[in-house]
Design a protein around this motif. Structure first.
Motif, mmCIF file in Angstrom:
data_model
loop_
_atom_site.group_PDB
_atom_site.id
_atom_site.type_symbol
_atom_site.label_atom_id
_atom_site.label_comp_id
_atom_site.label_asym_id
_atom_site.label_seq_id
_atom_site.Cartn_x
_atom_site.Cartn_y
_atom_site.Cartn_z
ATOM 1 N N GLN A 59 30.861 29.748 52.483
ATOM 2 C CA GLN A 59 31.915 30.631 52.982
ATOM 3 C C GLN A 59 32.587 30.072 54.231
ATOM 4 O OE1 GLN A 59 30.245 34.422 54.116
ATOM 5 N NE2 GLN A 59 29.483 33.647 56.066
ATOM 6 N N LEU A 100 32.662 33.551 48.668
ATOM 7 C CA LEU A 100 33.650 34.610 48.717
ATOM 8 C C LEU A 100 34.339 34.708 47.354
ATOM 9 C CD1 LEU A 100 35.140 33.675 52.209
ATOM 10 C CD2 LEU A 100 33.474 35.481 51.716
ATOM 11 N N ASP A 113 24.897 35.574 46.803
ATOM 12 C CA ASP A 113 24.673 36.466 47.938
ATOM 13 C C ASP A 113 25.709 37.572 47.998
ATOM 14 O OD1 ASP A 113 22.477 35.114 48.833
ATOM 15 O OD2 ASP A 113 23.513 34.011 50.413
ATOM 16 N N HIS A 114 25.269 38.770 48.331
ATOM 17 C CA HIS A 114 26.133 39.890 48.731
ATOM 18 C C HIS A 114 27.217 40.211 47.697
ATOM 19 C CE1 HIS A 114 23.960 38.892 52.266
ATOM 20 N NE2 HIS A 114 24.777 37.988 52.727
ATOM 21 N N LYS A 117 30.696 39.063 48.234
ATOM 22 C CA LYS A 117 31.479 39.665 49.311
ATOM 23 C C LYS A 117 32.848 40.188 48.850
ATOM 24 C CE LYS A 117 29.322 37.640 53.351
ATOM 25 N NZ LYS A 117 29.556 37.067 54.696
ATOM 26 N N GLU A 120 36.150 42.442 48.683
ATOM 27 C CA GLU A 120 36.894 43.076 49.776
ATOM 28 C C GLU A 120 36.960 44.587 49.544
ATOM 29 O OE1 GLU A 120 40.425 41.135 51.302
ATOM 30 O OE2 GLU A 120 39.998 39.418 50.014
ATOM 31 N N GLY A 141 24.560 43.311 51.609
ATOM 32 C CA GLY A 141 25.747 43.036 52.394
ATOM 33 C C GLY A 141 26.977 43.850 52.055
ATOM 34 N N LEU A 142 26.889 44.765 51.116
ATOM 35 C CA LEU A 142 28.086 45.472 50.656
ATOM 36 C C LEU A 142 28.578 46.504 51.666
ATOM 37 C CD1 LEU A 142 27.208 45.890 46.874
ATOM 38 C CD2 LEU A 142 28.575 44.102 47.976
ATOM 39 N N THR A 175 28.563 46.139 54.804
ATOM 40 C CA THR A 175 29.317 45.376 55.795
ATOM 41 C C THR A 175 30.730 45.098 55.300
ATOM 42 O OG1 THR A 175 27.242 44.330 56.481
ATOM 43 C CG2 THR A 175 29.281 43.317 57.250
ATOM 44 N N GLU A 176 30.854 44.766 54.011
ATOM 45 C CA GLU A 176 32.172 44.475 53.438
ATOM 46 C C GLU A 176 33.024 45.733 53.292
ATOM 47 O OE1 GLU A 176 33.039 41.330 53.209
ATOM 48 O OE2 GLU A 176 31.009 40.929 53.931
ATOM 49 N N ASP A 197 20.047 42.377 54.052
ATOM 50 C CA ASP A 197 20.925 41.619 54.951
ATOM 51 C C ASP A 197 20.712 42.053 56.397
ATOM 52 O OD1 ASP A 197 22.724 39.581 55.534
ATOM 53 O OD2 ASP A 197 24.463 40.895 55.422
#
Length: 275
Positions: A108, A140, A162-163, A166, A168, A196-197, A199-200, A231
């Protein structure tokens, strides 16, 4: 065994966390094993996968030292410069540690979106596969087409995204991400982290914001290739450890078999833990 598949520790005075600056306020302090133990106990998490946060071999060695000292750390996802001619030998050397389970280039943060497809990286990928390690894809949404090509190039390589790559969520961008993830999920060697979702989704997120993204991941990866991760401590910008754990339980399939897989069993397979 209940596993948190994605958490970090760092000690700022080590000096190799280029992204970790005082501007991050909440995160700009040391986060070490004793800081996490109460959250693990309250959520009945038995073990974790400790993931690199700095692009240095020195940090990977530091994390492996922590893993030696704390039994709840079941595996470490480290870092190697895949572009270095020394990468294959470094991978083989690091893999001698029984708790190294994977490697994560910080894609990323790499300016070239085509970096992962460079032919000069092939020896590193081959060494990773040879050592039975997992490739951790910190990507990403705009990387997903190339990740699909990479998976096709190395069909025997275990991959963990991961995550959820990410998405948007804060901008409600869904369709292109969903199509790309659907294509990647067709490869049986690809797993995806439900991490991590929050956070996004931004500071004012709601469960309704997260629901369609998690539902898509469940639909395309199924309960056998999704892996829950906290995370932590990055998640603290948006949610506490127990809060995110509870929300994930509520939004993921609620039958016992699926929950046991997503919150533990799948991580054991994705990282070949054999615990």
């Amino acid at each position: 065994m209940k596993i948190d598949s994605h958490q970090h520790f760092w000690r700022i005075d080590r000096g190799d966390y280029g992204w970790l600056t005082p501007k991050l306020e909440l995160l700009y302090r040391d986060f070490l094993p004793l800081d996490l133990t109460s959250d693990l106990a309250s959520t009945q998490v038995d073990g974790t996968i400790l993931v690199q946060a700095a692009p240095t071999i020195a940090e990977t060695e530091y994390l492996l030292t922590l893993a030696d000292q704390h039994a709840f750390i079941k595996g470490v996802v480290g870092w190697v410069d895949f572009a270095s001619t020394e990468a294959p030998d470094q991978i083989r050397a690091l893999a001698q540690h029984p708790k190294l389970v994977g490697l994560r280039p910080m894609i990323q943060d790499i300016e070239d979106p085509n970096w992962m497809l460079g032919s000069h990286l092939t020896p590193a990928f081959e060494a990773l596969i040879e050592q039975g390690l997992t490739f951790e894809a910190l990507v990403l949404p705009h990387h997903l087409a190339n990740l699909h090509l990479l998976v096709q190039r190395h069909p025997t390589m275990r991959v963990v995204i991961d995550h959820g790559a990410k998405p948007e969520i804060r901008n409600q961008l869904f369709t292109e991400w969903a199509n790309a993830m659907t294509l990647l999920a067709q490869s049986s060697s690809v797993y995806c982290k439900v991490s991590g979702l929050v956070t996004e989704a931004g500071n004012d997120w709601t469960e309704a914001d997260l629901a369609p993204y998690i539902a898509l991941l469940v639909d395309v990866f199924g309960s056998q290739r999704l892996i829950w991760g906290s995370d932590w401590p990055v998640c603290l910008n948006a949610a506490g450890y127990s809060q995110w754990h509870l929300i994930a339980q509520q939004l993921l399939p609620n039958n016992t078999q699926a929950q046991e897989a997503i919150f533990g069993g799948n991580a054991l397979r994705a990282y070949d833990l054999g615990v």
